[in-house]
Scaffold this motif. Sequence first.
Motif, PDB file in Angstrom:
ATOM      1  N   ILE A 206       0.137 -32.574 -85.007  1.00  0.00           N
ATOM      2  CA  ILE A 206      -0.845 -31.610 -85.507  1.00  0.00           C
ATOM      3  C   ILE A 206      -1.394 -32.158 -86.824  1.00  0.00           C
ATOM      4  O   ILE A 206      -0.629 -32.476 -87.738  1.00  0.00           O
ATOM      5  CB  ILE A 206      -0.222 -30.223 -85.741  1.00  0.00           C
ATOM      6  CG1 ILE A 206       0.328 -29.656 -84.433  1.00  0.00           C
ATOM      7  CG2 ILE A 206      -1.242 -29.269 -86.352  1.00  0.00           C
ATOM      8  CD1 ILE A 206      -0.707 -29.368 -83.378  1.00  0.00           C
ATOM      9  N   LEU A 207      -2.731 -32.301 -86.892  1.00  0.00           N
ATOM     10  CA  LEU A 207      -3.351 -32.791 -88.120  1.00  0.00           C
ATOM     11  C   LEU A 207      -3.429 -31.650 -89.123  1.00  0.00           C
ATOM     12  O   LEU A 207      -4.084 -30.632 -88.888  1.00  0.00           O
ATOM     13  CB  LEU A 207      -4.752 -33.332 -87.819  1.00  0.00           C
ATOM     14  CG  LEU A 207      -5.519 -33.885 -89.024  1.00  0.00           C
ATOM     15  CD1 LEU A 207      -4.774 -35.063 -89.642  1.00  0.00           C
ATOM     16  CD2 LEU A 207      -6.926 -34.304 -88.631  1.00  0.00           C
ATOM     17  N   THR A 208      -2.727 -31.802 -90.245  1.00  0.00           N
ATOM     18  CA  THR A 208      -2.700 -30.798 -91.303  1.00  0.00           C
ATOM     19  C   THR A 208      -3.555 -31.291 -92.469  1.00  0.00           C
ATOM     20  O   THR A 208      -3.231 -32.320 -93.066  1.00  0.00           O
ATOM     21  CB  THR A 208      -1.256 -30.552 -91.787  1.00  0.00           C
ATOM     22  OG1 THR A 208      -0.447 -30.214 -90.652  1.00  0.00           O
ATOM     23  CG2 THR A 208      -1.220 -29.429 -92.804  1.00  0.00           C
ATOM     24  N   PRO A 209      -4.675 -30.610 -92.783  1.00  0.00           N
ATOM     25  CA  PRO A 209      -5.549 -31.093 -93.862  1.00  0.00           C
ATOM     26  C   PRO A 209      -4.795 -31.335 -95.153  1.00  0.00           C
ATOM     27  O   PRO A 209      -4.033 -30.488 -95.609  1.00  0.00           O
ATOM     28  CB  PRO A 209      -6.577 -29.954 -94.000  1.00  0.00           C
ATOM     29  CG  PRO A 209      -6.611 -29.311 -92.655  1.00  0.00           C
ATOM     30  CD  PRO A 209      -5.205 -29.408 -92.134  1.00  0.00           C
ATOM     31  N   GLY A 210      -4.997 -32.505 -95.702  1.00  0.00           N
ATOM     32  CA  GLY A 210      -4.374 -32.859 -96.970  1.00  0.00           C
ATOM     33  C   GLY A 210      -2.945 -33.321 -96.866  1.00  0.00           C
ATOM     34  O   GLY A 210      -2.355 -33.732 -97.858  1.00  0.00           O
ATOM     35  N   GLU A 211      -2.337 -33.259 -95.654  1.00  0.00           N
ATOM     36  CA  GLU A 211      -0.927 -33.621 -95.528  1.00  0.00           C
ATOM     37  C   GLU A 211      -0.682 -34.672 -94.456  1.00  0.00           C
ATOM     38  O   GLU A 211       0.411 -35.219 -94.373  1.00  0.00           O
ATOM     39  CB  GLU A 211      -0.092 -32.369 -95.227  1.00  0.00           C
ATOM     40  CG  GLU A 211      -0.123 -31.342 -96.353  1.00  0.00           C
ATOM     41  CD  GLU A 211       0.680 -30.098 -96.017  1.00  0.00           C
ATOM     42  OE1 GLU A 211       1.193 -30.008 -94.883  1.00  0.00           O
ATOM     43  OE2 GLU A 211       0.785 -29.212 -96.891  1.00  0.00           O
ATOM     44  N   GLY A 212      -1.636 -34.944 -93.587  1.00  0.00           N
ATOM     45  CA  GLY A 212      -1.456 -35.935 -92.540  1.00  0.00           C
ATOM     46  C   GLY A 212      -0.982 -35.306 -91.238  1.00  0.00           C
ATOM     47  O   GLY A 212      -1.342 -34.177 -90.901  1.00  0.00           O
ATOM     48  N   ILE A 213      -0.137 -36.043 -90.505  1.00  0.00           N
ATOM     49  CA  ILE A 213       0.347 -35.594 -89.203  1.00  0.00           C
ATOM     50  C   ILE A 213       1.670 -34.851 -89.377  1.00  0.00           C
ATOM     51  O   ILE A 213       2.579 -35.347 -90.041  1.00  0.00           O
ATOM     52  CB  ILE A 213       0.572 -36.788 -88.257  1.00  0.00           C
ATOM     53  CG1 ILE A 213      -0.696 -37.625 -88.109  1.00  0.00           C
ATOM     54  CG2 ILE A 213       1.047 -36.325 -86.895  1.00  0.00           C
ATOM     55  CD1 ILE A 213      -0.486 -38.912 -87.337  1.00  0.00           C
ATOM     56  N   THR A 214       1.755 -33.680 -88.746  1.00  0.00           N
ATOM     57  CA  THR A 214       3.046 -32.999 -88.615  1.00  0.00           C
ATOM     58  C   THR A 214       3.484 -33.144 -87.163  1.00  0.00           C
ATOM     59  O   THR A 214       2.748 -32.747 -86.254  1.00  0.00           O
ATOM     60  CB  THR A 214       2.952 -31.519 -88.991  1.00  0.00           C
ATOM     61  OG1 THR A 214       2.450 -31.412 -90.331  1.00  0.00           O
ATOM     62  CG2 THR A 214       4.323 -30.863 -88.937  1.00  0.00           C
ATOM     63  N   VAL A 215       4.655 -33.735 -86.951  1.00  0.00           N
ATOM     64  CA  VAL A 215       5.141 -34.035 -85.606  1.00  0.00           C
ATOM     65  C   VAL A 215       6.072 -32.924 -85.130  1.00  0.00           C
ATOM     66  O   VAL A 215       7.041 -32.575 -85.816  1.00  0.00           O
ATOM     67  CB  VAL A 215       5.873 -35.398 -85.587  1.00  0.00           C
ATOM     68  CG1 VAL A 215       6.447 -35.680 -84.207  1.00  0.00           C
ATOM     69  CG2 VAL A 215       4.921 -36.512 -86.006  1.00  0.00           C
ATOM     70  N   TYR A 216       5.746 -32.373 -83.956  1.00  0.00           N
ATOM     71  CA  TYR A 216       6.552 -31.314 -83.347  1.00  0.00           C
ATOM     72  C   TYR A 216       7.105 -31.806 -82.018  1.00  0.00           C
ATOM     73  O   TYR A 216       6.393 -32.501 -81.271  1.00  0.00           O
ATOM     74  CB  TYR A 216       5.701 -30.068 -83.073  1.00  0.00           C
ATOM     75  CG  TYR A 216       5.251 -29.322 -84.299  1.00  0.00           C
ATOM     76  CD1 TYR A 216       5.945 -28.205 -84.751  1.00  0.00           C
ATOM     77  CD2 TYR A 216       4.119 -29.724 -85.005  1.00  0.00           C
ATOM     78  CE1 TYR A 216       5.521 -27.501 -85.877  1.00  0.00           C
ATOM     79  CE2 TYR A 216       3.688 -29.023 -86.124  1.00  0.00           C
ATOM     80  CZ  TYR A 216       4.392 -27.919 -86.557  1.00  0.00           C
ATOM     81  OH  TYR A 216       3.975 -27.229 -87.663  1.00  0.00           O
ATOM     82  N   PRO A 217       8.342 -31.411 -81.673  1.00  0.00           N
ATOM     83  CA  PRO A 217       8.787 -31.621 -80.295  1.00  0.00           C
ATOM     84  C   PRO A 217       7.985 -30.691 -79.389  1.00  0.00           C
ATOM     85  O   PRO A 217       7.600 -29.596 -79.794  1.00  0.00           O
ATOM     86  CB  PRO A 217      10.273 -31.260 -80.330  1.00  0.00           C
ATOM     87  CG  PRO A 217      10.471 -30.475 -81.555  1.00  0.00           C
ATOM     88  CD  PRO A 217       9.372 -30.790 -82.511  1.00  0.00           C
ATOM     89  N   ILE A 218       7.721 -31.139 -78.159  1.00  0.00           N
ATOM     90  CA  ILE A 218       6.802 -30.398 -77.311  1.00  0.00           C
ATOM     91  C   ILE A 218       7.334 -29.023 -76.924  1.00  0.00           C
ATOM     92  O   ILE A 218       6.585 -28.140 -76.524  1.00  0.00           O
ATOM     93  CB  ILE A 218       6.460 -31.240 -76.058  1.00  0.00           C
ATOM     94  CG1 ILE A 218       5.101 -30.818 -75.519  1.00  0.00           C
ATOM     95  CG2 ILE A 218       7.549 -31.151 -75.028  1.00  0.00           C
ATOM     96  CD1 ILE A 218       4.516 -31.791 -74.530  1.00  0.00           C
ATOM     97  N   GLN A 219       8.644 -28.814 -77.067  1.00  0.00           N
ATOM     98  CA  GLN A 219       9.209 -27.507 -76.728  1.00  0.00           C
ATOM     99  C   GLN A 219       9.184 -26.531 -77.900  1.00  0.00           C
ATOM    100  O   GLN A 219       9.648 -25.402 -77.768  1.00  0.00           O
ATOM    101  CB  GLN A 219      10.652 -27.669 -76.227  1.00  0.00           C
ATOM    102  CG  GLN A 219      11.653 -28.100 -77.293  1.00  0.00           C
ATOM    103  CD  GLN A 219      11.792 -29.608 -77.417  1.00  0.00           C
ATOM    104  OE1 GLN A 219      10.885 -30.331 -76.996  1.00  0.00           O
ATOM    105  NE2 GLN A 219      12.900 -30.068 -77.956  1.00  0.00           N
ATOM    106  N   SER A 220       8.639 -26.932 -79.045  1.00  0.00           N
ATOM    107  CA  SER A 220       8.664 -26.075 -80.230  1.00  0.00           C
ATOM    108  C   SER A 220       7.755 -24.870 -80.055  1.00  0.00           C
ATOM    109  O   SER A 220       6.571 -24.984 -79.726  1.00  0.00           O
ATOM    110  CB  SER A 220       8.229 -26.859 -81.471  1.00  0.00           C
ATOM    111  OG  SER A 220       8.107 -25.995 -82.577  1.00  0.00           O
ATOM    112  N   ARG A 221       8.289 -23.687 -80.313  1.00  0.00           N
ATOM    113  CA  ARG A 221       7.492 -22.462 -80.220  1.00  0.00           C
ATOM    114  C   ARG A 221       6.449 -22.391 -81.329  1.00  0.00           C
ATOM    115  O   ARG A 221       5.463 -21.670 -81.209  1.00  0.00           O
ATOM    116  CB  ARG A 221       8.417 -21.240 -80.302  1.00  0.00           C
ATOM    117  CG  ARG A 221       9.304 -21.065 -79.079  1.00  0.00           C
ATOM    118  CD  ARG A 221      10.064 -19.753 -79.133  1.00  0.00           C
ATOM    119  NE  ARG A 221      10.986 -19.698 -80.254  1.00  0.00           N
ATOM    120  CZ  ARG A 221      12.244 -20.160 -80.206  1.00  0.00           C
ATOM    121  NH1 ARG A 221      12.708 -20.724 -79.106  1.00  0.00           N
ATOM    122  NH2 ARG A 221      13.037 -20.072 -81.263  1.00  0.00           N
ATOM    123  N   ASP A 222       6.654 -23.142 -82.408  1.00  0.00           N
ATOM    124  CA  ASP A 222       5.687 -23.118 -83.511  1.00  0.00           C
ATOM    125  C   ASP A 222       4.320 -23.650 -83.094  1.00  0.00           C
ATOM    126  O   ASP A 222       3.313 -23.374 -83.763  1.00  0.00           O
ATOM    127  CB  ASP A 222       6.209 -23.951 -84.693  1.00  0.00           C
ATOM    128  CG  ASP A 222       7.318 -23.243 -85.450  1.00  0.00           C
ATOM    129  OD1 ASP A 222       7.511 -22.037 -85.222  1.00  0.00           O
ATOM    130  OD2 ASP A 222       8.001 -23.898 -86.266  1.00  0.00           O
TER     131      ASP A 222
END
Length: 737
Positions: free
Chosen positions: A618-634
Motif C-alpha cells: 500500500i503506497l502511503t503518502p510521505g512514507e513509502g510502501i507499507t507491506v501487508y500479508p494478504i490475509q490482513s484484515r487491515d
Amino acid sequence: MMRQYELVDRVRRYNPDTDEALLDRAYVYAMRAHGTQLRASGDPYFSHPLEVAAILTDLELDDATIVAALLHDTIEDTGATKVEIERLFGRQIADLVEGLTKIKKLDLVSKQAKQAENLRKLLLAIADDVRVLLVKLADRLHNMRTLKYVPQEKRDRVAQETLDIYAPLAARMGMQDMREELEDLSFRQLSPEAYGSITARMAELRARNGPLVEEIERELQQELTLRGIKAVVKGREKRPYSIWGKMERKAIGFEQLSDLYGFRVILESVEDCYRALGVVHTKWPIVPGRFKDYISTPKPNDYRSLHTTVIGPKRQRVELQIRTQDMDDIAEFGIAAHALYKDESGAQPIILSNESRAYAWLRKTIENLSQGLSPEEFLEHTKLELFHDQVFCFTPKGRLIALPRRATPIDFAYAVHTDVGNTAVGCKINGSIAPLVSELKNGDEVEIITSKAQTPPGAWESIAVTGKARAAVRRATRAAVRAQYAGLGRKIAERAFARAGKVFSEEAIARGMPRLARTSLDDVFSAVGRGEIKTDDLIRAVDPDWSAPRADERGGHRAPNGDGWFELKKGQNLKFKIPDGAEETHGAAIPIRGPRGDLPVRFAPNGGAVPGDRIVGILTPGEGITVYPIQSRDLQKFEETPERWLDVRWDVDELSDGRFPAQLLVTAVNEPGSLAQVATAIAERNGNIEGIEMRSRSPDFTEMRIDLGVFDLRHLNGIMADLRSRAVVSSVERLNG
C-alpha cells in the motif's frame, strides 16, 4: 556627555598619529545628523554613538572604526546616505557604516526560522571586515548598560538575544571582559532573583573574610619575588553569571563552591610563566585535574594561558591564570588586541584580522553557508560552535583537531572531512579499537577507519555533538531517503505506463516536468514514490490527451501477488481468489528486500509480514510502501483507494540475516516460570523478542502479545511449533491486523 577634544585625547593615548581632523569631522557630522533626537532615557541620542566610540577606544581600535562607531546610526535614523558618508569620510568608513546599518535591521529575537536567517545575515555582514562585529558588540554593550530605560516588554527579549548571540560571539572573538559584562547584564535582567541572591551571598562572604583577595595577592607576589620572578598579581571575585553557571552545571549550592576567587599572574616571558607555575606547585598543593596548558595549545580564539588551581594561602582554593602581558591583552580584548598594524608610512593603523585564529573560525563558519544548510540547521550549528568548550585531538599524522567538549570520533571524522565522516565504520583511539560513540579526551590520537560501502546511520545525528557532523548526517540521510523514494517512484511509474499501454520514457517525462512543477527527474520520481504525484497525473503530463479509465471500466482492481491474485471491487468486502494456472508475475512486481533495502519500506503495524507470506503493498503518502500479508484484515481500510495498491514480491536471499516483524498471541498457564519458558523456546529457535505485553485473562491463564523478529515464514512456524510443545503454553496464534 563626552566632549570632542576628550574623544580625540582618548584615541591619542594609544595612537599618537591619529587623524584628529577626521575624528572632529565625524563628531560634528553625527551630532548635527541626530540633532534633537532623544533616547528612551531622555538623553540626547548622540550620547549613544559617542559612548560606543568610547568603548572602542578602550579596545584601542583604529580611526576608521571609531568614526564608524560615531556614524553607525546615521543612515538608519537620520537623513544621511551612504553616498554622502563616502564623499565625506571615504569608501572604507562608508562600507563599515552600511554593514552596521544592515545588522541593525535584523530582529534576532523573533521566531526561530527568522532568527536563524538573520544570524546568517549578521555573520555575512561581518565576514568581510571584523570591525563591523567589534562596533556592533560595543553598541550592544552600551544598550545593555542602559536597558532599564527600555519598555519592560522588550527588556527580556533584548537580554535573551544578548545571552544567545552576542555574548558567545564576544567569547569566540576572545573578548572575555566584554563577554562577562554582557552575560552579567543579561543575567540581571532575565533572572533578577538569582542575580540578587548571588550578589548578596558574595557581599556576606566579603564582609566575613575581610581583605582576603588582597592578602592572597600579596602572598603570591612575595613568593614569586623571592624566587627572582618579576610578576604582577591581580585578584578578583568571580562574576555572578559565572558563579550561577557553575552551580547549574554541577547541580551544587553556593556553599559548595570553593573557587570563588580568580588570580592572574602577569609575567614578562613564556619562560617565566612556566617558572612561576613551578613555584606555585612547589609552594601549595595542586587540585588534581585542574591544570590546563593553553600556551602550548591555544584555544581557537587565540587565548593563551596556564590554568591551575591550588590550595593556597588561608587554605583557600585559588584559581590561577599565568600568562604574559601580550597574552593578557588578547584574553581581555581578543581579536581587537592584535587587529592593528602600521602601513608602510607608519601613519595609519589597518585591520589585519586574517592573522587571527578567532577570525579564521568566523570565516570557517561563513563557509558553512555554502553547504546548503537550512536556516534552522545553520542556527543550531553556529550556536553549538559558539557555546562549547574545546578538547584537542590529533590525527595519526599529527594534525591538531579542535572539537567541542563531549565530542566523539564521529565529530572528529567530520571535522577532518565530510567524506571521511560519511564513510566512517570504526576508529582507533591511541592505537586501540574503540566505539565510534566514545567520548574524546584532550590529547587523544584518533584514526578513522572508512569503507566506501558505508552510509551514515540516522542515529548518528543524536550522538554527534558538533553542528557540522549533525548537519552532514542529516544531509546524507535525506539523500539516502530521497534515493529510496526516487527508486520506488521510478518502479511505480514504469508499471503505470505499462498498464496504460504507454511507453515509459525519461525523455518524455522530462519534457512534461513543467506541468508537474518539478525541476528534475529525481524530483518527479521522488514525488511519485512519496505519493505526492499520482501516476494518472504523471501520464497526463507526458500525454495531455490521455484519460484514465473510469472506475466502472476498470472492473475492480486486480494485482498479481506471487502465485495468486486478489480482487477488490467497490462496495464489496475484501475477497481473494487464486485461479488455477495464473501466470507468474514476479518480473512486474516491485521487489521487497526489507526495511534496510533500497526502497522506503515499512511493515503492517499490526502483525508485520515475513518472507513466505503472500503480500500486497500500500503506497502511503510521505512514507513509502507499507507491506501487508494478504490475509490482513487491515487491507479493508484501503478498498476505496485502489490506486494506492502495489504489486510487490519478496526478493530476499535465503542466506540473509535480516529479520522481519511478526506478532504472536500466546496463552500460557499463570504460574511462576511461564514467561521464562516462552522466552527460552523463542531464543532456542534464534528468534528475537522486540516487545511484549502481558495481561491476565483469568486467574489461571495469562495472554502474552509478543513482537518478534524472524528470518522468514518457516522460521516463524518453527517457533510457533516449539511454543505449542511447551506444557505451560495453552495456545499460540499469529496476529494479522
